[in-house]
Design an enzyme around this catalytic site. Structure first.
Site, short mmCIF file in Angstrom:
data_model
loop_
_atom_site.label_atom_id
_atom_site.label_comp_id
_atom_site.label_asym_id
_atom_site.label_seq_id
_atom_site.Cartn_x
_atom_site.Cartn_y
_atom_site.Cartn_z
N CYS A 7 0.86 -1.19 -0.07
CA CYS A 7 0.08 0.09 -0.13
C CYS A 7 0.97 1.03 -0.22
CB CYS A 7 -0.88 0.03 1.21
SG CYS A 7 -1.57 -1.66 1.54
N CYS A 39 1.49 3.49 3.25
CA CYS A 39 1.70 2.82 4.59
C CYS A 39 3.23 2.82 4.94
CB CYS A 39 1.03 1.56 4.54
SG CYS A 39 1.02 0.63 6.24
N CYS A 51 -10.42 0.29 18.89
CA CYS A 51 -9.95 -0.38 17.73
C CYS A 51 -8.67 -0.88 17.78
CB CYS A 51 -9.97 0.56 16.62
SG CYS A 51 -11.52 1.56 16.40
N CYS A 73 -17.03 -1.31 8.84
CA CYS A 73 -16.40 -0.15 9.10
C CYS A 73 -15.39 0.22 7.71
CB CYS A 73 -15.74 0.15 10.20
SG CYS A 73 -14.54 1.68 10.38
N ARG A 128 -16.17 9.09 9.90
CA ARG A 128 -15.26 9.28 10.80
C ARG A 128 -14.01 10.30 10.16
NH1 ARG A 128 -13.29 4.50 13.34
NH2 ARG A 128 -15.13 4.52 14.40
S1 SF4 Z 1 -0.37 -2.55 7.31
FE1 SF4 Z 1 -0.14 -1.08 5.56
S2 SF4 Z 1 0.63 -2.31 3.88
FE2 SF4 Z 1 -0.25 -3.83 5.26
S3 SF4 Z 1 -2.23 -4.17 4.32
FE3 SF4 Z 1 -2.18 -2.53 5.92
S4 SF4 Z 1 -2.17 -0.66 4.95
FE4 SF4 Z 1 -1.29 -2.19 3.61
#
Ligand code: SF4
Length: 340
Positions: A80, A83, A120, A211, A283
């Site tokens: 991602c 991230c 959460c 969610c 949110r």
């Molecule tokens: S922790 Fe980060 S890289 Fe892993 S699935 Fe979740 S958003 Fe994607």
């Protein structure tokens, strides 16, 4: 000027948009074009309409407070682009094994004492391994025993895993669609859009509240933001809880250095989420620390009624709890109780 002449002066495109707003509350499908027409409305009209829809379904001066904790940090195999926890990016996030149940319960009790009603728990996984499920389900049961609502975000779920979470009474499962189907491959390649929709289906089948939201400010167009909202609003039923995140740019991730989204465009996205998902808790999530109090106030006016509360999100910062209390006081807003 006589007020009748004001009405007759409303341009046709605004009358069309007004009828779109009247769709809110009906069980209907939204097209991307319709949602883009909402996003294109004059700002004041859009906020006014969103506030009307909001007041029809919610207490306009109440906000739900959730606290988020990372129960397993870093080292994720996914890619991602936003991230800091993806193993392949060098962001300085330290990997951490799963926390003990005791330390999670202590954190939940502290969050409850600060006024949070929902706790959460997030883990940086593509999806949980079967051997993780026992500890995760015990954690959920222990937090529920404190009288808090529970939410988990653990990645993709197999049907059996969703069932296990449902059996221990998990209240919400968070799994975001992130962006529109068309823009998705620009952000993530290690799982596809359908994988996400499949997990959401398993969550619903297990009787767990969904969610689900996304992230804006990832370099997407307004049309892509409309595409994300359309996907969310057309889920059957639409999610009970819709986190709208503003990208927090973390050095070392591919999205670091993306042109920053105009805050008013973020507010418009909140308003469109409110109008198209009238009963959902919308949110205001990641990115709030970077927002001025005035922008946050506009987000509440546009229909946001839930925030993450606590000094940290999974790995990025969140406004200080005392600062949040002061802002809510300033706006005359109160926190909602757990069942809301
Ligand atoms: S922790 Fe980060 S890289 Fe892993 S699935 Fe979740 S958003 Fe994607």
């Amino acid at each position: 000027m006589h007020c009748n002449s004001l009405t007759s002066d409303i341009p046709n495109n605004r009358k069309v948009n007004k009828s779109l707003v009247e769709k809110a509350g009906e069980s209907v499908q939204w097209t991307v074009t319709e949602i883009q027409s909402l996003l294109d409305m004059p700002f004041n009209d859009l906020i006014f309409q969103a506030q009307q829809v909001h007041r029809r379904h919610h207490d306009a001066n109440a906000v739900q407070l959730s606290t988020l904790i990372s129960v397993k940090t870093g080292g994720c195999s996914e890619d991602c682009g936003y991230c800091p926890q993806a193993a392949r990016y060098h962001t300085g996030v330290e990997n951490q094994d799963m926390l003990s149940i005791d330390s999670v319960v202590t954190a939940a009790a502290a969050a409850k004492a600060q006024g949070a009603t929902r706790f959460c728990m997030g883990a940086a996984w593509r999806g949980p391994k079967q051997r993780d499920m026992e500890k995760v389900t015990q954690m959920i049961s222990a937090v529920k025993a404190l009288g808090m609502e529970t939410c988990a975000t653990l990645g993709m779920l197999k049907p059996e895993q969703a069932r296990q979470l449902g059996e221990v009474g998990l209240d919400y499962y968070n799994h975001n669609l992130d962006t529109s189907p068309d823009y998705y491959e620009e952000i993530i390649t290690t799982r596809n859009y359908q994988d996400r929709l499949d997990t959401l289906r398993e969550v619903r089948n297990a009787g767990i509240n969904v969610c689900c939201g996304g992230i804006v400010g990832m370099g997407e167009t307004r049309e892509a933001r409309a595409g994300l909202i359309a996907q969310l609003a057309n889920l059957d039923p639409y999610p009970n809880s819709v986190p709208v995140n503003h990208l927090v740019q973390v050095e070392g991730t591919p999205l670091y250095g993306t042109a920053v989204l105009d805050p008013l465009e973020f507010v418009r996205t909140i308003a469109a989420a409110r109008i198209t998902m009238p009963k959902a808790m919308v949110r205001l999530s990641a990115g709030r620390r970077e927002m001025s109090e005035a922008v946050q106030a506009l987000c509440f006016l546009a229909g946001a009624n839930s925030i993450f509360y606590g000094d940290k999100l999974l790995t990025t910062g969140n406004p200080d709890v005392q600062q949040d209390k002061a802002l809510l006081d300033k706006l005359g807003m109160q926190s909602l109780s757990a069942s809301s």
